[in-house]
Enzyme design. Structure first.
Site, PDB file in Angstrom:
ATOM      1  N   GLY A  70       0.795  -1.224   0.000  1.00  0.00           N
ATOM      2  CA  GLY A  70       0.000   0.000   0.000  1.00  0.00           C
ATOM      3  C   GLY A  70       0.827   1.273   0.000  1.00  0.00           C
ATOM      4  O   GLY A  70       0.364   2.316   0.488  1.00  0.00           O
ATOM      5  N   ARG A  80      -5.726  -8.779  -8.425  1.00  0.00           N
ATOM      6  CA  ARG A  80      -6.789  -9.705  -8.832  1.00  0.00           C
ATOM      7  C   ARG A  80      -7.193  -9.381 -10.259  1.00  0.00           C
ATOM      8  O   ARG A  80      -7.339  -8.202 -10.623  1.00  0.00           O
ATOM      9  CB  ARG A  80      -8.040  -9.530  -7.947  1.00  0.00           C
ATOM     10  CG  ARG A  80      -7.866  -9.901  -6.513  1.00  0.00           C
ATOM     11  CD  ARG A  80      -7.824 -11.381  -6.280  1.00  0.00           C
ATOM     12  NE  ARG A  80      -8.993 -12.093  -6.786  1.00  0.00           N
ATOM     13  CZ  ARG A  80      -9.047 -13.410  -6.928  1.00  0.00           C
ATOM     14  NH1 ARG A  80      -8.005 -14.146  -6.621  1.00  0.00           N
ATOM     15  NH2 ARG A  80     -10.142 -13.991  -7.380  1.00  0.00           N
ATOM     16  N   ASN A  85      -6.178   2.142 -12.813  1.00  0.00           N
ATOM     17  CA  ASN A  85      -5.157   1.192 -12.347  1.00  0.00           C
ATOM     18  C   ASN A  85      -3.781   1.798 -12.585  1.00  0.00           C
ATOM     19  O   ASN A  85      -3.607   2.619 -13.485  1.00  0.00           O
ATOM     20  CB  ASN A  85      -5.275  -0.127 -13.119  1.00  0.00           C
ATOM     21  CG  ASN A  85      -4.299  -1.178 -12.613  1.00  0.00           C
ATOM     22  OD1 ASN A  85      -4.074  -1.292 -11.393  1.00  0.00           O
ATOM     23  ND2 ASN A  85      -3.705  -1.936 -13.510  1.00  0.00           N
ATOM     24  N   HIS A 102       0.139   0.474 -13.313  1.00  0.00           N
ATOM     25  CA  HIS A 102       0.844  -0.745 -13.710  1.00  0.00           C
ATOM     26  C   HIS A 102       2.328  -0.428 -13.885  1.00  0.00           C
ATOM     27  O   HIS A 102       2.674   0.561 -14.529  1.00  0.00           O
ATOM     28  CB  HIS A 102       0.246  -1.297 -15.010  1.00  0.00           C
ATOM     29  CG  HIS A 102       0.888  -2.582 -15.423  1.00  0.00           C
ATOM     30  ND1 HIS A 102       0.619  -3.776 -14.802  1.00  0.00           N
ATOM     31  CD2 HIS A 102       1.821  -2.850 -16.366  1.00  0.00           C
ATOM     32  CE1 HIS A 102       1.354  -4.732 -15.355  1.00  0.00           C
ATOM     33  NE2 HIS A 102       2.096  -4.195 -16.309  1.00  0.00           N
ATOM     34  N   SER A 123       2.544   3.075 -15.916  1.00  0.00           N
ATOM     35  CA  SER A 123       1.405   3.626 -16.644  1.00  0.00           C
ATOM     36  C   SER A 123       0.207   3.699 -15.719  1.00  0.00           C
ATOM     37  O   SER A 123      -0.058   2.754 -14.967  1.00  0.00           O
ATOM     38  CB  SER A 123       1.036   2.716 -17.824  1.00  0.00           C
ATOM     39  OG  SER A 123       2.160   2.465 -18.644  1.00  0.00           O
ATOM     40  N   LEU A 172      -7.134  -7.169 -19.612  1.00  0.00           N
ATOM     41  CA  LEU A 172      -6.137  -6.978 -18.548  1.00  0.00           C
ATOM     42  C   LEU A 172      -5.028  -6.006 -18.970  1.00  0.00           C
ATOM     43  O   LEU A 172      -4.388  -6.207 -20.004  1.00  0.00           O
ATOM     44  CB  LEU A 172      -5.517  -8.333 -18.184  1.00  0.00           C
ATOM     45  CG  LEU A 172      -4.439  -8.298 -17.097  1.00  0.00           C
ATOM     46  CD1 LEU A 172      -5.024  -7.962 -15.741  1.00  0.00           C
ATOM     47  CD2 LEU A 172      -3.689  -9.622 -17.042  1.00  0.00           C
ATOM     48  N   ASP A 173      -4.810  -4.983 -18.153  1.00  0.00           N
ATOM     49  CA  ASP A 173      -3.724  -4.005 -18.357  1.00  0.00           C
ATOM     50  C   ASP A 173      -3.745  -3.367 -19.749  1.00  0.00           C
ATOM     51  O   ASP A 173      -2.686  -3.042 -20.305  1.00  0.00           O
ATOM     52  CB  ASP A 173      -2.349  -4.655 -18.114  1.00  0.00           C
ATOM     53  CG  ASP A 173      -2.182  -5.137 -16.683  1.00  0.00           C
ATOM     54  OD1 ASP A 173      -2.798  -4.539 -15.784  1.00  0.00           O
ATOM     55  OD2 ASP A 173      -1.442  -6.115 -16.468  1.00  0.00           O
ATOM     56  N   THR A 222       9.006   5.207  -6.758  1.00  0.00           N
ATOM     57  CA  THR A 222       9.176   6.639  -6.487  1.00  0.00           C
ATOM     58  C   THR A 222       8.357   7.470  -7.470  1.00  0.00           C
ATOM     59  O   THR A 222       7.686   8.438  -7.081  1.00  0.00           O
ATOM     60  CB  THR A 222      10.672   7.009  -6.590  1.00  0.00           C
ATOM     61  OG1 THR A 222      11.378   6.183  -5.678  1.00  0.00           O
ATOM     62  CG2 THR A 222      10.921   8.458  -6.238  1.00  0.00           C
ATOM     63  N   GLN A 223       8.376   7.068  -8.724  1.00  0.00           N
ATOM     64  CA  GLN A 223       7.605   7.794  -9.744  1.00  0.00           C
ATOM     65  C   GLN A 223       6.107   7.539  -9.592  1.00  0.00           C
ATOM     66  O   GLN A 223       5.283   8.430  -9.812  1.00  0.00           O
ATOM     67  CB  GLN A 223       8.067   7.374 -11.146  1.00  0.00           C
ATOM     68  CG  GLN A 223       9.494   7.754 -11.460  1.00  0.00           C
ATOM     69  CD  GLN A 223       9.717   9.256 -11.379  1.00  0.00           C
ATOM     70  OE1 GLN A 223       8.995  10.029 -11.993  1.00  0.00           O
ATOM     71  NE2 GLN A 223      10.692   9.666 -10.601  1.00  0.00           N
ATOM     72  N   GLU A 224       5.761   6.311  -9.226  1.00  0.00           N
ATOM     73  CA  GLU A 224       4.342   5.977  -9.038  1.00  0.00           C
ATOM     74  C   GLU A 224       3.700   6.896  -8.005  1.00  0.00           C
ATOM     75  O   GLU A 224       2.550   7.326  -8.160  1.00  0.00           O
ATOM     76  CB  GLU A 224       4.189   4.521  -8.574  1.00  0.00           C
ATOM     77  CG  GLU A 224       4.420   3.510  -9.672  1.00  0.00           C
ATOM     78  CD  GLU A 224       4.080   2.072  -9.257  1.00  0.00           C
ATOM     79  OE1 GLU A 224       3.775   1.281 -10.141  1.00  0.00           O
ATOM     80  OE2 GLU A 224       4.141   1.753  -8.050  1.00  0.00           O
TER      81      GLU A 224
HETATM   82  C1  GAR Z   1       2.877  -1.148  -7.638  1.00  0.00           C
HETATM   83  O1  GAR Z   1       4.178  -1.094  -8.161  1.00  0.00           O
HETATM   84  C2  GAR Z   1       1.865  -1.274  -8.762  1.00  0.00           C
HETATM   85  O2  GAR Z   1       2.273  -0.663  -9.944  1.00  0.00           O
HETATM   86  C3  GAR Z   1       1.804  -2.771  -8.924  1.00  0.00           C
HETATM   87  O3  GAR Z   1       1.854  -3.280  -7.629  1.00  0.00           O
HETATM   88  C4  GAR Z   1       2.658  -2.419  -6.818  1.00  0.00           C
HETATM   89  C5  GAR Z   1       1.921  -2.160  -5.531  1.00  0.00           C
HETATM   90  O4  GAR Z   1       2.742  -1.487  -4.603  1.00  0.00           O
HETATM   91  N1  GAR Z   1       0.596  -3.153  -9.610  1.00  0.00           N
HETATM   92  C6  GAR Z   1       0.521  -4.154 -10.468  1.00  0.00           C
HETATM   93  O5  GAR Z   1       1.465  -4.886 -10.747  1.00  0.00           O
HETATM   94  C7  GAR Z   1      -0.835  -4.359 -11.113  1.00  0.00           C
HETATM   95  N2  GAR Z   1      -0.762  -5.143 -12.281  1.00  0.00           N
HETATM   96  P1  GAR Z   1       2.129  -0.848  -3.302  1.00  0.00           P
HETATM   97  O6  GAR Z   1       1.252  -1.909  -2.622  1.00  0.00           O
HETATM   98  O7  GAR Z   1       3.315  -0.512  -2.447  1.00  0.00           O
HETATM   99  O8  GAR Z   1       1.324   0.361  -3.689  1.00  0.00           O
END
Ligand code: GAR
Length: 223
Positions: free
Chosen positions: A25, A104, A120, A122, A149, A157-158, A185-187
């Protein structure tokens, strides 16, 4: 005569959003921090996890956000799990559902129900590397760039229309772990920004495309 100059967004009702998680999270945390300074735009009314021990549930609780666990292992089928999830989300009267590390695969019925209202994030530069192990895939392919992205969720999916991407350089000594750190970090910058656009009514899903400021995003925005 006096006139009151309103900024364009001051009259908006804060959007009601739910964040769905499965694990750490850290993206949820970034959204929580961002929301504190943007309470006039949106509120996080619910955090849902499909795993009872997801650390993100602690983060939500620490921020006084209601949490709900819907354990997918309690359900005999994907359809029944999604039905239960949809029921819980509908009850919360949401404007937006934010998938933040929610691991999921969702049924077409579910994604159709929230079409245009579900985002979402990814960890790849889509359409490259949908699915799992994206950091390893980028390394193995010998890519020099990788990234993330943010996209609207559609039944494939994605594969929904991409709104925003951020790029990181792959250095010769990078590992899957170091790449994951860089992408994270970018996310944490990218996801709150897209949520902010949505909450400002600047972002829409229309004609199978993402639109920002009334223009179709033929090419995704870059962070
Ligand atoms: C993130 O890097 C997100 O992009 C990825 O799961 C991680 C969750 O991190 N999502 C996927 O792979 C979805 N296909 P977080 O629980 O620390 O936010």
């Amino acid at each position: 005569m006096t006139s009151v100059q309103n900024t364009p967004h001051t009259h908006l009702t804060p959007k009601r959003i739910a964040v769905l998680i499965s694990g750490s999270g850290s993206n949820l945390q970034a959204i929580i921090e961002h929301q504190k300074n943007h309470a006039h735009l949106y509120q996080i009314v619910l955090v849902v996890s499909n795993r009872p021990n997801a650390f993100g549930l602690n983060r939500a609780a620490a921020a006084n956000i209601p949490t709900l666990t819907i354990n997918h292992t309690d359900y005999a089928s994907r359809e029944l799990f999604d039905e239960s999830l949809q029921f819980a989300l509908d009850k919360a009267h949401l404007d937006l559902v934010v998938l933040a590390g929610f691991m999921r695969i969702l049924t077409p019925h579910f994604t159709q129900h929230f079409l245009g209202k579900m985002l979402n994030i990814h960890p790849s530069l889509l359409p490259k590397y949908p699915g799992l192990n994206t950091h390893q895939a980028a390394l193995q392919a010998g890519d020099t760039q990788h990234g993330l992205s943010v996209h609207f969720v559609t039944p494939m999916l994605d594969s929904g229309p991409v709104i925003l991407q951020a790029t990181v350089n792959i250095e010769p000594n990078d590992t899957a772990e170091s790449l994951q750190q860089k992408v994270h970090t970018q996310e944490h910058l990218a996801y709150p920004l897209v949520i902010e656009w949505f909450a400002q009514n600047r972002l829409q899903y229309k004609d199978n495309q993402a639109w920002l400021d009334q223009k179709p995003l033929i090419i995704p925005q870059q962070l």
